[in-house]
Design an enzyme around this catalytic site. Structure first.
Site, PDB file in Angstrom:
ATOM      1  N   SER A 309       1.193  -1.128  -0.182  1.00 42.71           N
ATOM      2  CA  SER A 309       0.008   0.058  -0.298  1.00 42.71           C
ATOM      3  C   SER A 309       1.053   0.991   0.493  1.00 42.71           C
ATOM      4  O   SER A 309       2.017   1.768  -0.675  1.00 42.71           O
ATOM      5  CB  SER A 309      -1.124   0.372   1.144  1.00 42.71           C
ATOM      6  OG  SER A 309      -1.999   0.358   0.971  1.00 42.71           O
ATOM      7  N   ASP A 320      10.263   5.022 -10.254  1.00 45.13           N
ATOM      8  CA  ASP A 320       9.813   5.635 -11.291  1.00 45.13           C
ATOM      9  C   ASP A 320      10.723   6.916 -11.665  1.00 45.13           C
ATOM     10  O   ASP A 320      10.825   7.229 -13.068  1.00 45.13           O
ATOM     11  CB  ASP A 320       8.634   6.263 -11.431  1.00 45.13           C
ATOM     12  CG  ASP A 320       7.949   4.427 -11.332  1.00 45.13           C
ATOM     13  OD1 ASP A 320       8.230   3.801 -12.072  1.00 45.13           O
ATOM     14  OD2 ASP A 320       6.733   5.103 -11.756  1.00 45.13           O
ATOM     15  N   LYS A 334      -0.657  -3.424  -3.859  1.00 43.33           N
ATOM     16  CA  LYS A 334      -2.103  -3.854  -3.063  1.00 43.33           C
ATOM     17  C   LYS A 334      -2.239  -2.085  -3.137  1.00 43.33           C
ATOM     18  O   LYS A 334      -1.627  -1.468  -3.259  1.00 43.33           O
ATOM     19  CB  LYS A 334      -2.323  -3.630  -1.614  1.00 43.33           C
ATOM     20  CG  LYS A 334      -3.792  -3.033  -1.007  1.00 43.33           C
ATOM     21  CD  LYS A 334      -3.852  -2.137   0.625  1.00 43.33           C
ATOM     22  CE  LYS A 334      -5.143  -2.162   1.088  1.00 43.33           C
ATOM     23  NZ  LYS A 334      -5.368  -0.613   0.517  1.00 43.33           N
TER      24      LYS A 334
END
Length: 505
Positions: A309, A320, A334
């Site tokens: 999460s 990224d 999740k």
């Protein structure tokens, strides 16, 4: 692996707790046709008639509220593992879990050899100031014996309203002496930003390697105080001239979306951090701002299959944007967001999945029901940086980690330290562990997959009340000192190379 799963499967998930009071629940949708409205009426009539029949004619009397709450739980059970009803009996524990705060005396406890045993006092709390120590057995709470007590019962008895007293009787691990303490409950805040070891004043040390100036910070959950504490840790590292950082998110089950966004924003100066979108909610995009960004040093993020999460948001964002290398194993997967809707004027609540989130690259994170290993979900370590631990190796790491987290506590008076050379009893075996804040967590949090939703389970060790043998072990046994964390070692290997490159540049 009970202790490990306890925190995960019942982990907090990604909660927009800041929006509790502002949540709008649509009760009248003008888009409904007359036929749909008629169907709604018939369905609600069916529900009311069923409740009425059970209440009036069931073989035994049954409370109406129990029926309604059971119906609500049945409804949420049809949704997903992260949506659930929070009853009036559970609401305080739920809020404690979100805020990482509660009224108590500040200890972590377990059941060891049938005894309620202190794993560790929390630094700066009433228990710590009174001199309660790891290994001490709690034999009475408010004059009542703890023989046969469960962890939940013990936690409930020691927690309470701030400012109220609670009396506990201990049997000291080192001397066997019985002592009673009356402690005043205070607001206890669970630390979520930790280092590797503590100094002589029981404060966390964030500089792991003083020679190579590599910092190490663990975040165990994302609470309201995480960002503030993380900035304090960075202030300390900066004063020590750190040159590289390890951010450890292993076993981090999640927490507040706002906290995850702020932590990510500390390390990138521009670009998208995360975006969320739901069926009945507008798309929201969080972007980084340049102010107060920590830059100019190489960084590693450690994850494993129990990072979920909010921790996946941070890991995915930094990966990224090329800000950090991710090392470890694939994360839980999740990618949904839960909103907390207050019911009954705040006496109860509904934790409802209302949106999903997307990482900056657009790749999927959520592990949907039936997903395979080949499907796209979770956060993958960077190429060449997958480090998988065997089950035994993971168990050894957890014991090693817990032993290093133990707060030794303030020195006892001379009368209690006659055998000061002895070490406290080992309290890091694979037995259920609880801190006062963990009471009731199994009902309020969800951070697992569709197949297995991480849930807190309590199971007592085999009771042996007649066994008074006090086993003493060295706090830093050979097994502990010789344990090699291969994931962390890989991180150091990477950082050493990067630090050299930074210096050359």
């Amino acid at each position: 692996m009970i202790v490990l799963l306890v925190g995960i499967v019942a982990g907090q998930g990604l909660v927009i707790a800041d929006e509790v009071s502002r949540t709008e629940v649509k009760t009248d949708d003008p888009a409904l046709t007359d036929e749909q409205k008629k169907e709604y009426f018939e369905l609600f009539k069916l529900f009311a008639d069923t409740i009425d029949q059970v209440e009036r004619n069931y073989v035994k009397p049954i409370d109406r509220r129990e029926l309604v709450e059971a119906a609500i739980r049945g409804l949420t059970a049809e949704l997903d593992p992260y949506s659930n009803y929070i009853s009036p009996q559970e609401i305080d524990s739920f809020r404690s879990g979100i805020d990482s705060e509660f009224g108590g005396i500040g200890i972590q406890v377990t059941i060891e050899r049938g005894r309620l045993t202190i794993i560790s006092p929390l630094a700066g709390t009433p228990a710590y100031e009174a001199g309660l120590m790891a290994g001490d057995s709690i034999i009475e709470i408010e004059g009542e014996s703890t023989d046969g007590i469960s962890l939940d019962q013990a936690v409930r008895q020691m927690k309470g309203k701030v400012g109220t007293p609670v009396t506990i009787t201990l049997q000291r691990a080192r001397t066997g002496k019985r002592e009673s303490f009356t402690l005043k409950r205070e607001l206890i805040r669970i630390e979520t930003v930790l280092g590797d070891t503590r100094d002589e004043q029981d404060r966390w040390k964030y500089l792991y390697d003083g020679t190579e100036k590599i910092g190490y910070i663990r975040i165990t959950a994302f609470s309201r105080h995480t960002v503030r504490d993380l900035r304090k840790a960075f202030k300390e590292l900066t004063s020590q001239g750190f040159r590289g950082l390890v951010l450890d998110l292993r076993y981090n089950p999640g927490g507040l979306l706002s906290s995850a966004v702020e932590v990510s924003d500390m390390f990138i100066s521009s670009g998208v951090i995360v975006s969320t979108e739901g069926r009945n909610t507008k798309k929201r995009v969080w972007k980084a701002v340049r102010a107060d960004t920590f830059q100019g040093f190489p960084m590693v993020v450690l994850v494993n299959e129990y990072s979920a999460s909010a921790s996946e948001i941070v890991a995915a964002c930094l990966q990224d944007h090329g800000r950090a290398v991710v090392i470890g194993t694939r994360t839980w997967g999740k990618g949904s967001v839960q909103n907390v809707v207050e019911l009954e004027d705040g006496k109860s609540a509904l934790k409802l999945t209302t949106a999903s989130y997307q990482r900056p690259s657009g790749k999927n994170i959520h592990r949907f029901y039936g997903a395979t290993k080949e499907d796209q979900w979770g956060v993958h370590p960077d190429d060449g940086y997958v480090v998988e631990l065997e089950d035994k190796e993971e168990e050894d790491y957890l014991k090693y980690r817990r032993s290093r987290d133990i707060v030794k506590g303030k020195a006892q008076p001379a009368a209690d330290t006659e055998n000061s050379s002895e070490q406290s009893r080992e309290a890091v075996e694979e037995t259920p562990v609880k801190s006062e804040v963990e009471d009731g967590q199994g009902e309020k949090n969800g951070d697992g997959s569709q197949e297995v939703s991480p849930v807190r389970e309590d199971s007592n060790s085999e009771p042996s009340p007649d066994n008074d043998e006090e086993e003493t072990v060295e706090e830093t046994s050979n097994e502990q000192t010789e344990f090699q964390d291969r994931v962390l070692a890989k991180a150091f290997e990477y950082l050493r190379e990067q630090i050299v490159e930074f210096v050359q540049k």
